[in-house]
Write a protein that holds these residues in place. Structure first.
Motif, PDB file in Angstrom:
ATOM      1  N   ALA A  50       0.888  -1.285  -0.003  1.00 18.77           N
ATOM      2  CA  ALA A  50       0.005   0.113   0.002  1.00 18.77           C
ATOM      3  C   ALA A  50       0.890   1.231  -0.257  1.00 18.77           C
ATOM      4  O   ALA A  50       0.571   2.240  -0.828  1.00 18.77           O
ATOM      5  CB  ALA A  50      -0.811   0.113   1.136  1.00 18.77           C
ATOM      6  N   CYS A  51       2.015   1.099   0.734  1.00 22.11           N
ATOM      7  CA  CYS A  51       2.891   2.489   0.745  1.00 22.11           C
ATOM      8  C   CYS A  51       3.394   2.455  -0.532  1.00 22.11           C
ATOM      9  O   CYS A  51       3.407   3.714  -1.146  1.00 22.11           O
ATOM     10  CB  CYS A  51       3.992   2.309   1.988  1.00 22.11           C
ATOM     11  N   LYS A  52       3.948   1.691  -1.315  1.00 23.48           N
ATOM     12  CA  LYS A  52       4.677   1.764  -2.552  1.00 23.48           C
ATOM     13  C   LYS A  52       3.713   2.157  -3.450  1.00 23.48           C
ATOM     14  O   LYS A  52       4.016   3.044  -4.280  1.00 23.48           O
ATOM     15  CB  LYS A  52       5.298   0.236  -2.823  1.00 23.48           C
ATOM     16  N   TRP A  53       2.484   1.735  -3.328  1.00 22.68           N
ATOM     17  CA  TRP A  53       1.383   2.260  -4.368  1.00 22.68           C
ATOM     18  C   TRP A  53       1.088   3.617  -4.409  1.00 22.68           C
ATOM     19  O   TRP A  53       1.165   4.098  -5.346  1.00 22.68           O
ATOM     20  CB  TRP A  53       0.243   1.280  -4.170  1.00 22.68           C
ATOM     21  N   ALA A  54       1.178   3.953  -3.127  1.00 19.65           N
ATOM     22  CA  ALA A  54       0.686   5.331  -2.834  1.00 19.65           C
ATOM     23  C   ALA A  54       1.934   6.361  -3.188  1.00 19.65           C
ATOM     24  O   ALA A  54       1.541   7.583  -3.844  1.00 19.65           O
ATOM     25  CB  ALA A  54       0.273   5.364  -1.308  1.00 19.65           C
ATOM     26  N   MET A  55       3.001   5.819  -2.607  1.00 17.16           N
ATOM     27  CA  MET A  55       4.168   6.674  -3.155  1.00 17.16           C
ATOM     28  C   MET A  55       4.261   7.012  -4.717  1.00 17.16           C
ATOM     29  O   MET A  55       4.811   7.914  -5.196  1.00 17.16           O
ATOM     30  CB  MET A  55       5.440   6.246  -2.432  1.00 17.16           C
ATOM     31  N   LYS A  56       4.262   5.679  -5.341  1.00 13.76           N
ATOM     32  CA  LYS A  56       4.481   5.744  -6.777  1.00 13.76           C
ATOM     33  C   LYS A  56       3.499   6.572  -7.499  1.00 13.76           C
ATOM     34  O   LYS A  56       3.711   7.489  -8.456  1.00 13.76           O
ATOM     35  CB  LYS A  56       4.249   4.131  -7.659  1.00 13.76           C
ATOM     36  N   LYS A  57       1.975   6.594  -7.002  1.00 14.27           N
ATOM     37  CA  LYS A  57       0.942   7.422  -7.554  1.00 14.27           C
ATOM     38  C   LYS A  57       1.387   8.979  -7.391  1.00 14.27           C
ATOM     39  O   LYS A  57       1.223   9.816  -8.236  1.00 14.27           O
ATOM     40  CB  LYS A  57      -0.013   7.157  -6.880  1.00 14.27           C
ATOM     41  N   LEU A  58       1.944   9.177  -5.868  1.00 11.36           N
ATOM     42  CA  LEU A  58       2.336  10.607  -5.725  1.00 11.36           C
ATOM     43  C   LEU A  58       3.420  11.233  -6.538  1.00 11.36           C
ATOM     44  O   LEU A  58       3.379  12.264  -6.824  1.00 11.36           O
ATOM     45  CB  LEU A  58       2.500  10.773  -4.291  1.00 11.36           C
ATOM     46  N   LYS A  59       4.481  10.227  -6.720  1.00 12.97           N
ATOM     47  CA  LYS A  59       5.740  10.576  -7.357  1.00 12.97           C
ATOM     48  C   LYS A  59       5.373  11.020  -8.594  1.00 12.97           C
ATOM     49  O   LYS A  59       5.903  12.238  -9.265  1.00 12.97           O
ATOM     50  CB  LYS A  59       6.607   9.565  -7.515  1.00 12.97           C
ATOM     51  N   LYS A  60       4.169  10.410  -9.341  1.00  9.76           N
ATOM     52  CA  LYS A  60       3.927  10.702 -10.636  1.00  9.76           C
ATOM     53  C   LYS A  60       3.131  12.172 -10.730  1.00  9.76           C
ATOM     54  O   LYS A  60       3.116  12.870 -11.722  1.00  9.76           O
ATOM     55  CB  LYS A  60       3.022   9.567 -11.327  1.00  9.76           C
ATOM     56  N   GLN A  61       2.307  12.513  -9.727  1.00 13.84           N
ATOM     57  CA  GLN A  61       1.559  13.528  -9.491  1.00 13.84           C
ATOM     58  C   GLN A  61       2.236  14.898  -9.349  1.00 13.84           C
ATOM     59  O   GLN A  61       1.719  15.833  -9.561  1.00 13.84           O
ATOM     60  CB  GLN A  61       0.318  13.458  -8.549  1.00 13.84           C
ATOM     61  N   LYS A  72       1.123  17.796   0.908  1.00 11.24           N
ATOM     62  CA  LYS A  72       0.052  17.496   1.871  1.00 11.24           C
ATOM     63  C   LYS A  72      -1.336  17.173   1.548  1.00 11.24           C
ATOM     64  O   LYS A  72      -1.889  16.059   1.819  1.00 11.24           O
ATOM     65  CB  LYS A  72       0.007  18.399   2.912  1.00 11.24           C
ATOM     66  N   LYS A  73      -1.909  18.052   0.530  1.00 12.35           N
ATOM     67  CA  LYS A  73      -2.962  17.922   0.059  1.00 12.35           C
ATOM     68  C   LYS A  73      -3.178  16.654  -0.881  1.00 12.35           C
ATOM     69  O   LYS A  73      -4.087  15.960  -0.607  1.00 12.35           O
ATOM     70  CB  LYS A  73      -3.276  19.314  -1.011  1.00 12.35           C
ATOM     71  N   LYS A  74      -2.148  16.285  -1.761  1.00  7.22           N
ATOM     72  CA  LYS A  74      -2.249  15.087  -2.417  1.00  7.22           C
ATOM     73  C   LYS A  74      -2.120  13.947  -1.425  1.00  7.22           C
ATOM     74  O   LYS A  74      -2.775  12.940  -1.808  1.00  7.22           O
ATOM     75  CB  LYS A  74      -1.339  15.274  -3.383  1.00  7.22           C
ATOM     76  N   LEU A  75      -1.434  14.096  -0.688  1.00  6.81           N
ATOM     77  CA  LEU A  75      -1.382  12.826   0.489  1.00  6.81           C
ATOM     78  C   LEU A  75      -2.422  12.613   1.279  1.00  6.81           C
ATOM     79  O   LEU A  75      -3.000  11.318   1.227  1.00  6.81           O
ATOM     80  CB  LEU A  75      -0.376  13.164   1.604  1.00  6.81           C
ATOM     81  N   SER A  76      -3.262  13.516   1.453  1.00  4.48           N
ATOM     82  CA  SER A  76      -4.549  13.461   2.055  1.00  4.48           C
ATOM     83  C   SER A  76      -5.575  12.748   1.154  1.00  4.48           C
ATOM     84  O   SER A  76      -6.786  12.179   1.407  1.00  4.48           O
ATOM     85  CB  SER A  76      -5.269  14.970   2.510  1.00  4.48           C
ATOM     86  N   MET A  77      -5.325  12.928  -0.035  1.00  2.00           N
ATOM     87  CA  MET A  77      -6.403  12.230  -1.222  1.00  2.00           C
ATOM     88  C   MET A  77      -5.747  10.828  -1.783  1.00  2.00           C
ATOM     89  O   MET A  77      -6.891  10.159  -2.315  1.00  2.00           O
ATOM     90  CB  MET A  77      -6.765  13.310  -2.362  1.00  2.00           C
TER      91      MET A  77
END
Length: 122
Positions: A50-61, A72-77
């Motif tokens: 779950a952590c890797k999935w979320a971090m990969k998604k955030l790195k792209k965004q 922080k805003k992107k982390l919350s979503m």
């Protein structure tokens, strides 16, 4: 049809077991040391994924010049899209928000970020 029933049963059992483990950890009051890298969170199935999935998604965004407020805003979503691991993802993000903001500002990949906060093995 039988395969589907078995698959659904296994999925439900896994989710129930995960919920039970998380509940046990909370009720025991086991607070772990963030710097140790050998946390209880690492032992829960699915947390590293779950952590890797979320971090990969955030790195792209996240762009290179993103501010900490934008991160922080992107982390919350980010956990809204993970499905049945949403509550685990939210607990992870809430617990490590400040550290994740710093980590996401670096060039580290998703696995390194998750290992640095102690939810994946190094």
């Amino acid at each position: 049809m039988l395969r589907s029933i078995i698959l659904v049963t296994l999925l439900i059992s896994s989710v129930c077991a995960l919920h039970l483990e998380m509940h046990k950890e909370e009720s025991n009051g086991n607070e772990t040391d963030e710097g140790s890298g050998d946390t209880k969170t690492e032992q829960l199935p699915g947390v590293c994924w779950a952590c890797k999935w979320a971090m990969k998604k955030l790195k792209k965004q996240i762009s290179n010049g993103a501010t900490s407020d934008e991160i922080k805003k992107k982390l919350s979503m980010v956990c809204d899209e993970i499905g049945f691991l949403k509550s685990m993802c939210m607990k992870l993000v809430n617990k490590y928000t400040d550290t994740l903001v710093e980590e996401l500002s670096t060039t580290d990949d998703a696995r390194t970020i998750c290992a640095n906060i102690g939810v994946c093995k190094k």
